[in-house]
Design a protein around this motif. Sequence first.
Motif, PDB file in Angstrom:
ATOM      1  N   VAL A  69       0.852  -1.198   0.000  1.00 34.14           N
ATOM      2  CA  VAL A  69       0.000   0.000   0.000  1.00 34.14           C
ATOM      3  C   VAL A  69       0.882   1.241   0.000  1.00 34.14           C
ATOM      4  N   ARG A  70       1.921   1.248   0.838  1.00 32.36           N
ATOM      5  CA  ARG A  70       2.809   2.404   0.911  1.00 32.36           C
ATOM      6  C   ARG A  70       3.545   2.618  -0.400  1.00 32.36           C
ATOM      7  N   GLU A  71       4.013   1.505  -0.969  1.00 28.80           N
ATOM      8  CA  GLU A  71       4.756   1.648  -2.231  1.00 28.80           C
ATOM      9  C   GLU A  71       3.872   2.192  -3.348  1.00 28.80           C
ATOM     10  N   ARG A  72       2.636   1.730  -3.379  1.00 31.55           N
ATOM     11  CA  ARG A  72       1.751   2.173  -4.457  1.00 31.55           C
ATOM     12  C   ARG A  72       1.387   3.644  -4.271  1.00 31.55           C
ATOM     13  N   LEU A  73       1.162   4.032  -3.022  1.00 27.03           N
ATOM     14  CA  LEU A  73       0.854   5.441  -2.759  1.00 27.03           C
ATOM     15  C   LEU A  73       2.055   6.314  -3.121  1.00 27.03           C
ATOM     16  N   ALA A  74       3.247   5.827  -2.776  1.00 24.73           N
ATOM     17  CA  ALA A  74       4.466   6.572  -3.079  1.00 24.73           C
ATOM     18  C   ALA A  74       4.651   6.685  -4.586  1.00 24.73           C
ATOM     19  N   ALA A  75       4.178   5.664  -5.326  1.00 18.65           N
ATOM     20  CA  ALA A  75       4.316   5.678  -6.782  1.00 18.65           C
ATOM     21  C   ALA A  75       3.257   6.565  -7.432  1.00 18.65           C
ATOM     22  N   GLY A  76       2.370   7.146  -6.610  1.00 17.61           N
ATOM     23  CA  GLY A  76       1.424   8.113  -7.155  1.00 17.61           C
ATOM     24  C   GLY A  76      -0.005   7.627  -7.272  1.00 17.61           C
ATOM     25  N   ASP A  77      -0.280   6.423  -6.781  1.00 15.24           N
ATOM     26  CA  ASP A  77      -1.659   5.939  -6.810  1.00 15.24           C
ATOM     27  C   ASP A  77      -2.525   6.731  -5.835  1.00 15.24           C
ATOM     28  N   THR A  78      -3.795   6.901  -6.182  1.00 13.15           N
ATOM     29  CA  THR A  78      -4.736   7.475  -5.227  1.00 13.15           C
ATOM     30  C   THR A  78      -5.201   6.354  -4.312  1.00 13.15           C
ATOM     31  N   PRO A  79      -5.725   6.694  -3.103  1.00 12.00           N
ATOM     32  CA  PRO A  79      -6.236   5.644  -2.210  1.00 12.00           C
ATOM     33  C   PRO A  79      -7.252   4.747  -2.922  1.00 12.00           C
ATOM     34  N   GLU A  80      -8.078   5.373  -3.765  1.00 14.06           N
ATOM     35  CA  GLU A  80      -9.085   4.607  -4.503  1.00 14.06           C
ATOM     36  C   GLU A  80      -8.427   3.586  -5.421  1.00 14.06           C
ATOM     37  N   GLN A  81      -7.346   3.979  -6.065  1.00  8.10           N
ATOM     38  CA  GLN A  81      -6.635   3.066  -6.974  1.00  8.10           C
ATOM     39  C   GLN A  81      -6.003   1.916  -6.205  1.00  8.10           C
ATOM     40  N   VAL A  82      -5.513   2.217  -5.013  1.00  2.00           N
ATOM     41  CA  VAL A  82      -4.906   1.158  -4.200  1.00  2.00           C
ATOM     42  C   VAL A  82      -5.966   0.139  -3.799  1.00  2.00           C
ATOM     43  N   ARG A  83      -7.129   0.663  -3.406  1.00  4.49           N
ATOM     44  CA  ARG A  83      -8.214  -0.250  -3.034  1.00  4.49           C
ATOM     45  C   ARG A  83      -8.640  -1.093  -4.226  1.00  4.49           C
ATOM     46  N   ALA A  84      -8.697  -0.454  -5.413  1.00  9.11           N
ATOM     47  CA  ALA A  84      -9.087  -1.183  -6.626  1.00  9.11           C
ATOM     48  C   ALA A  84      -8.067  -2.277  -6.938  1.00  9.11           C
ATOM     49  N   PHE A  85      -6.795  -1.957  -6.718  1.00  9.20           N
ATOM     50  CA  PHE A  85      -5.710  -2.934  -6.929  1.00  9.20           C
ATOM     51  C   PHE A  85      -5.944  -4.182  -6.081  1.00  9.20           C
ATOM     52  N   MET A  86      -6.300  -3.966  -4.819  1.00  9.80           N
ATOM     53  CA  MET A  86      -6.530  -5.099  -3.926  1.00  9.80           C
ATOM     54  C   MET A  86      -7.813  -5.839  -4.293  1.00  9.80           C
ATOM     55  N   THR A  87      -8.840  -5.096  -4.694  1.00  8.57           N
ATOM     56  CA  THR A  87     -10.110  -5.747  -5.012  1.00  8.57           C
ATOM     57  C   THR A  87     -10.005  -6.629  -6.241  1.00  8.57           C
ATOM     58  N   THR A  88      -9.197  -6.222  -7.235  1.00  7.79           N
ATOM     59  CA  THR A  88      -9.078  -7.080  -8.415  1.00  7.79           C
ATOM     60  C   THR A  88      -8.389  -8.388  -8.047  1.00  7.79           C
ATOM     61  N   ARG A  89      -7.624  -8.390  -6.970  1.00  6.91           N
ATOM     62  CA  ARG A  89      -6.912  -9.612  -6.592  1.00  6.91           C
ATOM     63  C   ARG A  89      -7.659 -10.431  -5.552  1.00  6.91           C
ATOM     64  N   TYR A  90      -8.307  -9.753  -4.623  1.00  7.10           N
ATOM     65  CA  TYR A  90      -8.956 -10.479  -3.533  1.00  7.10           C
ATOM     66  C   TYR A  90     -10.477 -10.357  -3.538  1.00  7.10           C
ATOM     67  N   GLY A  91     -11.018  -9.572  -4.458  1.00 14.12           N
ATOM     68  CA  GLY A  91     -12.475  -9.410  -4.495  1.00 14.12           C
ATOM     69  C   GLY A  91     -12.945  -8.386  -3.480  1.00 14.12           C
ATOM     70  N   ASN A  92     -14.249  -8.139  -3.481  1.00 12.72           N
ATOM     71  CA  ASN A  92     -14.814  -7.143  -2.568  1.00 12.72           C
ATOM     72  C   ASN A  92     -14.582  -7.506  -1.119  1.00 12.72           C
ATOM     73  N   PHE A  93     -14.300  -8.771  -0.906  1.00 13.35           N
ATOM     74  CA  PHE A  93     -14.094  -9.248   0.450  1.00 13.35           C
ATOM     75  C   PHE A  93     -13.020  -8.447   1.180  1.00 13.35           C
ATOM     76  N   VAL A  94     -12.044  -7.983   0.427  1.00 13.19           N
ATOM     77  CA  VAL A  94     -10.891  -7.327   1.034  1.00 13.19           C
ATOM     78  C   VAL A  94     -11.243  -5.922   1.550  1.00 13.19           C
ATOM     79  N   LEU A  95     -12.406  -5.422   1.152  1.00 21.48           N
ATOM     80  CA  LEU A  95     -12.824  -4.107   1.625  1.00 21.48           C
ATOM     81  C   LEU A  95     -13.567  -4.256   2.947  1.00 21.48           C
ATOM     82  N   MET A  96     -13.198  -3.451   3.935  1.00 22.80           N
ATOM     83  CA  MET A  96     -13.882  -3.512   5.224  1.00 22.80           C
ATOM     84  C   MET A  96     -15.319  -3.037   5.067  1.00 22.80           C
TER      85      MET A  96
END
Lengths: 157, 190
Positions: A69-96
């Motif tokens: 998460v830190r690396e992606r944010l540092a690379a310029g991702d928005t929080p929304e993009q980071v969440r989308a990155f995780m959701t494509t890999r783990y599904g909506n389940f990964v969202l609290m």
Amino acid sequence: MRPVFMLFALLLAAQTLTASAQERAVPEYSAELEAEAREVGKSLRCVVCQNQSIEDSAAPLAADMRQLVRERLAAGDTPEQVRAFMTTRYGNFVLMKPPFQLDTLLLWLGPGLFLLLAGAGWFVYLRPRAQTPGLPEDLTADERLRLSRHLPDEAGS
Amino acid sequence: MSDAPISTQRQLPRWFALIPVGALAVIIGFFAVGLTRDPHTLPTMMVDRPMPEFQLQQLTDDIPNLTSDQLRGHVTLVNVFGSWCVSCVAEHPMLMELSRQNLVTIHGVDWRDTPREGAAWLNRYGNPYASVGLDADSRLAIDLGVTGAPETFLVDKAGRVRYKQIGPITEEIWEETLAPLARSLEEEPQ
């Protein structure tokens, strides 16, 4: 008592050793990015210990996810993009917080729907006015007369 | 005097009595399905997606490193394991057997491990893998949506994930699920 104390000391030492072995050398990020990463981390579920966010979890995988998460944010991702990155890999389940979409409609609207139904039921059947028995109509003169025959004098008129 | 009750409260239709029964039936239905599911098994997002590109560290000099190229051209299994993983020890004899009988090519992803411990583990239990890559910081594991080890991905000739096995491959899972699927994938045109 002494050997027990020694054992405790040993255990403590062992624990700090493994703990430090697990933490890798992590590059420092700005306080601002760190705060943002914490926010994002709190919104992501740890997939190992499912009722914790990755920010709260001690699982090794959660630590790697925090780092990512830190690396992606540092690379310029928005929080929304980071969440989308995780959701494509783990599904909506990964969202609290589950997203509002077609298959979660019942989840989000269910409580309101229930409240509405209960309210409607109350209104139709249990509303105070429906429950109090209506006052019987006044007696007619004829009825009064008949009644007075059965009652002692002071009650009738 | 009439016999009618004074109360004007409406008489509910008789079928209203069935509402709680119906609601209970629905709740029981939800629990009957919900409680038999394993909440630790997440739905897999990877199926029918191409394997992500990855860069892994070579585990030892004796075993070739796993690269994306090796997952093209034929049907392969990609097995995520680790020397710390207890279920992997239980699964290992099955992988050894598959590799000994040459039934399928298995590649290994040594997840969250150290080169020393990973190599020692393979020395001890044997190496069923055609190649092994070390994923020390979970980069590939997260890309694959891995939540625990062992997990095994069945990859088709085009390098797409077609099935994900969560937990150890048992003889039953191999015979009934993986083997038939691998056979049908083998017959697909590339």
